[in-house]
Scaffold this active site. Structure first.
Site, PDB file in Angstrom:
ATOM      1  N   SER A 162       0.828  -1.200   0.000  1.00 41.62           N
ATOM      2  CA  SER A 162       0.000   0.000   0.000  1.00 41.62           C
ATOM      3  C   SER A 162       0.860   1.247   0.000  1.00 41.62           C
ATOM      4  O   SER A 162       1.908   1.306   0.661  1.00 41.62           O
ATOM      5  CB  SER A 162      -0.914   0.017   1.223  1.00 41.62           C
ATOM      6  N   TYR A 184      -3.801   0.179   9.612  1.00 42.03           N
ATOM      7  CA  TYR A 184      -3.669  -0.490   8.312  1.00 42.03           C
ATOM      8  C   TYR A 184      -2.313  -0.168   7.683  1.00 42.03           C
ATOM      9  O   TYR A 184      -1.584  -1.066   7.240  1.00 42.03           O
ATOM     10  CB  TYR A 184      -4.812  -0.028   7.415  1.00 42.03           C
TER      11      TYR A 184
END
Length: 299
Positions: A162, A184
């Protein structure tokens, strides 16, 4: 289609979270490049429910649909359902994939669970599930896959990362101040470093280990609720193509990289094909709104 367009002919790939979205796109592209793809997710023939924002929602997409798409493209796929939060199912997945397909050359850890929330109000359940999906499950599947790949003399592992692993831009934007992706992003950061360390451990065994992440955001059934409606998202085909790029060369030539979907093909002048492998797409152009600290050619 020439052999150069089927670089994965004779190889078997296992793609997690392949019932929809990014996982389904990756599975289709690897299959169009010649791989037999073992697709896995919780939803075999019926859409699964997903816990998020304190409730449950049904997310569309099934393994049966993914297999049908791959076969319609002219590829080969096998569905092996698994819930990666279930210890027993997670622990048997690699063995079941090998039993179903006869071997395992490529492992793509894509499955995920993103329940964004500010740290001050986050539940222990959200914390634990985030760790399980983005670190514990990849660790266990990789650990189980390594002996198979070693015995075959080669392997390719791709973890889906990510761009949120890069620090929030300063001055802090309203999005960053609102919070939500801190945990996250932190676990994805751990996955990036895990990948780079594992690449060093595995290079002498000809097992390549790389990370691919979206350059900005990709709108999928699972991520739609987390992306503002007016945010300009990117075509998932560019990420799928970048994953394929990480599965083509020996570890000595390409391992330990963190590449991003729009940046990598642009920097390496790689053609990007549709998911069925039949049509060339416009050259990748890194979006102007992508994080300025992305290194286009990969880390």
């Amino acid at each position: 289609m020439s052999s150069s367009e089927k670089p994965l002919e004779g190889k078997v790939a296992l793609v997690t979270g392949a019932s929809r979205g990014i996982g389904q796109a990756i599975a289709r592209r690897l299959a169009s490049a010649g791989a037999m793809v073992v697709v896995t997710a919780r939803s075999a023939t019926q859409p699964a429910t997903q816990k998020r924002f304190g409730g449950e929602q049904i997310i569309p997409g099934t393994l049966a649909e993914t297999v049908a798409l791959i076969e319609a493209d002219g590829g080969k796929a096998i569905a092996v359902p698994a819930d990666l939060e279930n210890t027993e199912q997670r622990g048997s997945l690699v063995a079941r994939a090998v039993a179903a397909a006869g071997r395992l050359d490529i492992l793509v850890n894509n499955a995920g669970y993103a329940d964004y929330g500010r740290i001050e109000t986050m539940s222990d359940d959200t914390f634990d599930r985030t760790i399980t999906h983005y670190l514990r499950a990849p660790f266990q599947l990789i650990r189980d896959a390594i002996p198979v790949m070693k015995a075959q003399g080669a392997g390719w592992i791709v973890n889906i990362g990510s761009v949120t692993t890069l620090p929030p831009m300063r001055p802090y934007q309203d999005y960053s101040k609102a919070g939500g992706d801190t945990l996250y992003a932190s676990v994805k950061s751990a996955l990036h470093r895990f990948t780079q360390g594992l690449a060093a451990e595995m290079v002498d065994h000809n097992i390549a280990v790389n990370v691919v992440g979206p350059s900005t955001a990709i709108r999928t059934p699972g991520a739609d609720a987390l992306i503002p409606t007016d945010y300009p998202t990117e075509d998932v085909a560019y990420l799928a193509e970048t994953v394929l790029a990480m599965c083509e060369l020996p570890a000595a030539e390409r391992t330990g990289h963190i590449g991003f979907s729009m940046h990598w093909p642009h920097a390496h002048e790689r053609r990007v094909m549709t998911l069925d492998g039949k049509t060339e797409l416009p050259p990748a152009e890194p979006p102007a709104w992508s994080h300025p600290d992305v290194i286009a050619q990969g880390y």
